[in-house]
Design an enzyme around this catalytic site. Structure first.
Site, mmCIF file in Angstrom:
data_model
loop_
_atom_site.group_PDB
_atom_site.id
_atom_site.type_symbol
_atom_site.label_atom_id
_atom_site.label_comp_id
_atom_site.label_asym_id
_atom_site.label_seq_id
_atom_site.Cartn_x
_atom_site.Cartn_y
_atom_site.Cartn_z
ATOM 1 N N PHE A 122 0.842 -1.332 -0.026
ATOM 2 C CA PHE A 122 -0.071 0.001 0.052
ATOM 3 C C PHE A 122 1.056 1.216 0.013
ATOM 4 C CE2 PHE A 122 -2.334 3.297 2.177
ATOM 5 C CZ PHE A 122 -3.461 3.412 1.334
ATOM 6 N N TYR A 151 0.878 5.671 0.030
ATOM 7 C CA TYR A 151 0.148 6.618 0.314
ATOM 8 C C TYR A 151 0.941 8.093 0.067
ATOM 9 C CZ TYR A 151 3.173 6.005 4.574
ATOM 10 O OH TYR A 151 4.272 5.953 5.301
ATOM 11 N N GLY A 152 1.932 7.837 -0.074
ATOM 12 C CA GLY A 152 2.914 9.117 -0.052
ATOM 13 C C GLY A 152 3.573 9.125 -1.466
ATOM 14 N N GLU A 201 13.632 3.732 1.389
ATOM 15 C CA GLU A 201 12.926 4.432 2.538
ATOM 16 C C GLU A 201 13.609 4.042 3.467
ATOM 17 O OE1 GLU A 201 10.927 6.577 1.523
ATOM 18 O OE2 GLU A 201 10.255 5.840 -0.390
HETATM 19 C C1 BEZ Z 1 4.498 5.522 0.513
HETATM 20 O O1 BEZ Z 1 3.650 4.413 0.760
HETATM 21 O O2 BEZ Z 1 4.056 6.308 -0.436
HETATM 22 C C2 BEZ Z 1 5.760 5.317 1.274
HETATM 23 C C3 BEZ Z 1 6.526 4.059 1.178
HETATM 24 C C4 BEZ Z 1 7.538 4.138 1.926
HETATM 25 C C5 BEZ Z 1 8.054 5.154 2.869
HETATM 26 C C6 BEZ Z 1 7.269 6.322 2.694
HETATM 27 C C7 BEZ Z 1 6.058 6.456 1.961
#
Ligand code: BEZ
Length: 192
Positions: A24, A26-27, A99
């Protein structure tokens, strides 16, 4: 400052023997999928809210002028909308590296728009990581974002790309949109 989470994430091996796993996003994962994926679908997870509360010293800021990027914070009854990617487990090594500044893999239920759900992975940076900045006034967050830039580019590009991606998904996020609005006001003031 080091907040390396690669080794911790490697120990989260729950899905290692699966052929594929839903991830998933989200960013930045919503607007920057720089990894191979089998399929992607709009999705959501429950009881989490997206917040610009994580510091970025390595992507969208520096040690002396950290930027702010999103993480998820627990909020009962909230729904966070984003994009889910079906990937092979090997992709997690790449994401752990990308990340590494405080984000940990967490197993979660991911819901799809047809009402189905499946267990997958989300990366979350909790208040326990050293780069966590926490809550701040949304105008101050916009000010910090306006002044930050790192190896991945200006922090403002990240904010604007995320807001645009949420608009394209038709999933407004009041927190993200408020910071985007404050950023616009700040930039307009600089021009006058
Ligand atoms: C994201 O879901 O966009 C995300 C994944 C890893 C780190 C920060 C955000």
């Amino acid at each position: 400052m080091s907040h390396d989470t690669i080794a911790i994430n490697r120990r989260m091996d729950r899905f290692d023997r699966h052929d594929s796993v839903w991830l998933f996003g989200y960013g930045s994962l919503i607007f920057k999928a720089d990894f191979p994926f089998i399929e992607r679908r709009p999705a959501s997870i429950g009881n989490w809210s997206r917040r610009f509360w994580q510091g970025s010293h390595d992507h969208r800021g520096t040690e002396s002028a950290p930027g702010r990027v999103v993480t998820l914070v627990p909020e009962l009854g909230a729904t966070c909308h984003g994009m889910a990617y079906l990937v092979t487990p090997e992709e997690f090594a790449h994401l752990d590296h990308r990340e590494k500044n405080g984000y940990l893999r967490l197993a979660t239920d991911i819901g799809f728009e047809d009402g189905s759900a499946i267990e997958g992975i989300v990366y979350i940076a909790t208040h326990e990581n050293a780069a966590f900045l926490g809550a701040a006034d949304e105008r101050d967050i916009a000010r910090q974002i306006a002044g930050a830039r790192g190896p991945s580019g200006p922090n403002s590009d990240y904010l604007l790309a995320l807001a645009q991606a949420l608009r394209e998904l038709d999933k407004p996020d009041a927190h993200v949109f408020a910071i985007e609005r404050h950023l616009g006001e700040l930039l307009a003031q600089q021009l006058t």
